[in-house]
Design a protein around this motif. Structure first.
Motif, mmCIF file in Angstrom:
data_model
loop_
_atom_site.group_PDB
_atom_site.id
_atom_site.type_symbol
_atom_site.label_atom_id
_atom_site.label_comp_id
_atom_site.label_asym_id
_atom_site.label_seq_id
_atom_site.Cartn_x
_atom_site.Cartn_y
_atom_site.Cartn_z
ATOM 1 N N PRO A 78 93.053 16.346 -0.860
ATOM 2 C CA PRO A 78 93.398 16.374 0.561
ATOM 3 C C PRO A 78 92.155 16.141 1.419
ATOM 4 C CG PRO A 78 93.317 18.595 -0.308
ATOM 5 C CD PRO A 78 93.116 17.670 -1.472
ATOM 6 N N VAL A 79 92.354 15.553 2.597
ATOM 7 C CA VAL A 79 91.256 15.295 3.530
ATOM 8 C C VAL A 79 91.736 15.638 4.939
ATOM 9 C CG1 VAL A 79 89.668 13.572 4.476
ATOM 10 C CG2 VAL A 79 90.328 13.448 2.074
ATOM 11 N N TRP A 80 90.831 16.237 5.732
ATOM 12 C CA TRP A 80 91.134 16.620 7.106
ATOM 13 C C TRP A 80 90.067 16.065 8.040
ATOM 14 C CZ3 TRP A 80 91.145 19.784 2.888
ATOM 15 C CH2 TRP A 80 92.333 20.473 2.567
ATOM 16 N N LEU A 81 90.441 15.956 9.317
ATOM 17 C CA LEU A 81 89.499 15.541 10.355
ATOM 18 C C LEU A 81 89.626 16.516 11.518
ATOM 19 C CD1 LEU A 81 87.535 13.106 10.657
ATOM 20 C CD2 LEU A 81 89.320 11.970 11.980
ATOM 21 N N TYR A 82 88.536 17.253 11.797
ATOM 22 C CA TYR A 82 88.512 18.240 12.876
ATOM 23 C C TYR A 82 87.507 17.819 13.939
ATOM 24 C CZ TYR A 82 91.092 21.781 10.184
ATOM 25 O OH TYR A 82 92.054 22.473 9.493
ATOM 26 N N PRO A 83 87.870 17.893 15.229
ATOM 27 C CA PRO A 83 86.890 17.593 16.279
ATOM 28 C C PRO A 83 85.729 18.585 16.235
ATOM 29 C CG PRO A 83 89.119 17.786 17.183
ATOM 30 C CD PRO A 83 89.184 18.254 15.770
ATOM 31 N N VAL A 84 84.519 18.094 16.485
ATOM 32 C CA VAL A 84 83.351 18.969 16.489
ATOM 33 C C VAL A 84 83.394 19.909 17.691
ATOM 34 C CG1 VAL A 84 80.841 19.021 16.762
ATOM 35 C CG2 VAL A 84 81.881 17.435 15.138
ATOM 36 N N LYS A 85 83.720 19.371 18.853
ATOM 37 C CA LYS A 85 83.784 20.199 20.060
ATOM 38 C C LYS A 85 85.242 20.351 20.488
ATOM 39 C CE LYS A 85 79.214 19.015 21.820
ATOM 40 N NZ LYS A 85 78.442 18.430 22.939
ATOM 41 N N PHE A 88 84.964 23.952 0.499
ATOM 42 C CA PHE A 88 85.105 22.719 1.275
ATOM 43 C C PHE A 88 83.729 22.186 1.670
ATOM 44 C CE2 PHE A 88 88.699 25.522 2.067
ATOM 45 C CZ PHE A 88 89.764 24.715 1.704
ATOM 46 N N GLU A 89 83.667 20.872 1.845
ATOM 47 C CA GLU A 89 82.450 20.264 2.357
ATOM 48 C C GLU A 89 82.821 19.290 3.463
ATOM 49 O OE1 GLU A 89 80.313 18.026 -0.537
ATOM 50 O OE2 GLU A 89 82.064 16.915 -1.225
ATOM 51 N N ALA A 90 81.854 19.033 4.344
ATOM 52 C CA ALA A 90 82.123 18.199 5.510
ATOM 53 C C ALA A 90 80.944 17.285 5.817
ATOM 54 C CB ALA A 90 82.423 19.079 6.725
ATOM 55 N N GLU A 91 81.258 16.199 6.493
ATOM 56 C CA GLU A 91 80.228 15.317 7.047
ATOM 57 C C GLU A 91 80.667 14.949 8.456
ATOM 58 O OE1 GLU A 91 78.075 11.056 6.067
ATOM 59 O OE2 GLU A 91 78.437 12.485 4.457
ATOM 60 N N ILE A 92 79.718 14.923 9.372
ATOM 61 C CA ILE A 92 80.037 14.588 10.761
ATOM 62 C C ILE A 92 80.065 13.071 10.909
ATOM 63 C CG2 ILE A 92 79.245 14.703 13.149
ATOM 64 C CD1 ILE A 92 78.117 17.471 12.536
ATOM 65 N N ILE A 93 81.158 12.564 11.490
ATOM 66 C CA ILE A 93 81.293 11.128 11.733
ATOM 67 C C ILE A 93 81.525 10.895 13.225
ATOM 68 C CG2 ILE A 93 82.194 10.633 9.428
ATOM 69 C CD1 ILE A 93 84.998 10.517 10.712
ATOM 70 N N ASN A 94 81.214 9.695 13.678
ATOM 71 C CA ASN A 94 81.430 9.307 15.072
ATOM 72 C C ASN A 94 82.760 8.572 15.190
ATOM 73 O OD1 ASN A 94 78.865 10.200 16.177
ATOM 74 N ND2 ASN A 94 77.956 8.545 14.995
ATOM 75 N N ALA A 134 81.195 9.034 22.240
ATOM 76 C CA ALA A 134 81.137 10.393 22.790
ATOM 77 C C ALA A 134 81.802 11.453 21.920
ATOM 78 C CB ALA A 134 81.784 10.399 24.183
ATOM 79 N N THR A 135 82.550 11.038 20.897
ATOM 80 C CA THR A 135 83.357 11.988 20.122
ATOM 81 C C THR A 135 82.941 12.022 18.658
ATOM 82 O OG1 THR A 135 85.213 11.461 21.579
ATOM 83 C CG2 THR A 135 85.710 12.707 19.588
ATOM 84 N N LYS A 136 82.643 13.225 18.185
ATOM 85 C CA LYS A 136 82.295 13.425 16.782
ATOM 86 C C LYS A 136 83.338 14.322 16.128
ATOM 87 C CE LYS A 136 77.323 12.887 17.371
ATOM 88 N NZ LYS A 136 75.988 13.477 17.128
ATOM 89 N N ALA A 137 83.453 14.187 14.815
ATOM 90 C CA ALA A 137 84.436 14.996 14.086
ATOM 91 C C ALA A 137 83.896 15.347 12.706
ATOM 92 C CB ALA A 137 85.755 14.242 13.956
ATOM 93 N N TYR A 138 84.392 16.471 12.174
ATOM 94 C CA TYR A 138 84.097 16.850 10.792
ATOM 95 C C TYR A 138 85.106 16.174 9.868
ATOM 96 C CZ TYR A 138 81.403 20.806 12.718
ATOM 97 O OH TYR A 138 80.513 21.596 13.395
#
Length: 199
Positions: free
Chosen positions: A100-107, A70-76, A80-84
């Motif tokens: 398939p694509v997923w979005l996970y909160p960074v914190k 898997f690979e990820a990029e951090i987006i805003n 105040a909120t970032k996600a992978y």
């Protein structure tokens, strides 16, 4: 002295104004292309993803280790909120040109995606906001059929608010579609016809 400083102040202000506009523009990601700014995924997310895709899918990727699948990029998502934004790094976890694509909160203390699409070819993180979070758009299509969806933030995750699916009618040489719009009190469905000769 002051005459030489004024252009410098103007150009610096212009630079920050342009940078601000670029930072808030729509971001488009093609699932078959590597991320431009890859980020390292935390181990708990990798563990959950390998369980979710299943042993059969992993068996088709024998040459890859779980951390390389898997690979990820951090987006805003907002200020105040970032996600992978996560997608497969290899085509062995995709079907044709759809992945398939997923979005996970960074914190987050809980390892849980706030958005997931089983198969798509393109994801856009839009500059438009709803409930203070940026909207998401995803689309996938081939010569026979396709779909496009828009998602917005709904308290704890993203919910689909618009979907357009279509298929080609070879006899009529038209694209027959169905739009579904999520309203506060239910869904509204529109049937659409788009003929190739009108394009």
């Amino acid at each position: 002295m002051f005459k030489t400083m004024k252009p410098l102040i103007f150009s610096t202000s212009l630079f920050f104004a342009i940078s601000s506009l670029v930072a808030h523009a729509d971001e488009t990601f093609q699932v078959k292309e590597p991320f431009k700014n890859p980020a390292k995924l935390p181990s708990p997310i990798v563990t959950q993803l390998t369980k979710e895709v299943g042993k059969d899918a992993l068996a088709s990727c024998q040459s890859s280790k779980p951390n390389d699948l898997f690979e990820a990029e951090i987006i805003n998502l907002n200020k105040a909120t970032k996600a992978y934004l996560v997608k497969p790094a290899h085509s062995c976890l995709c079907e044709n040109d759809f992945c398939p694509v997923w979005l996970y909160p960074v914190k987050s203390k809980v390892v849980k995606p706030v958005w997931h699409i089983p198969a798509t070819s393109k994801v856009e993180v839009l500059d438009k906001h709803l409930n203070k979070y940026r909207k998401l758009n995803e689309a996938s299509a081939d010569a026979i059929h396709g779909s496009e969806s828009t998602w917005s933030w709904d308290r704890n995750n993203y919910s689909e608010i618009y979907k357009n699916t279509w298929k080609m009618d070879d006899e009529k040489k038209c694209r027959l579609g169905e739009e579904t719009i999520q309203l506060m009190d239910g869904k509204m469905v529109n049937h659409t016809i788009k003929c190739t000769q009108n394009q």
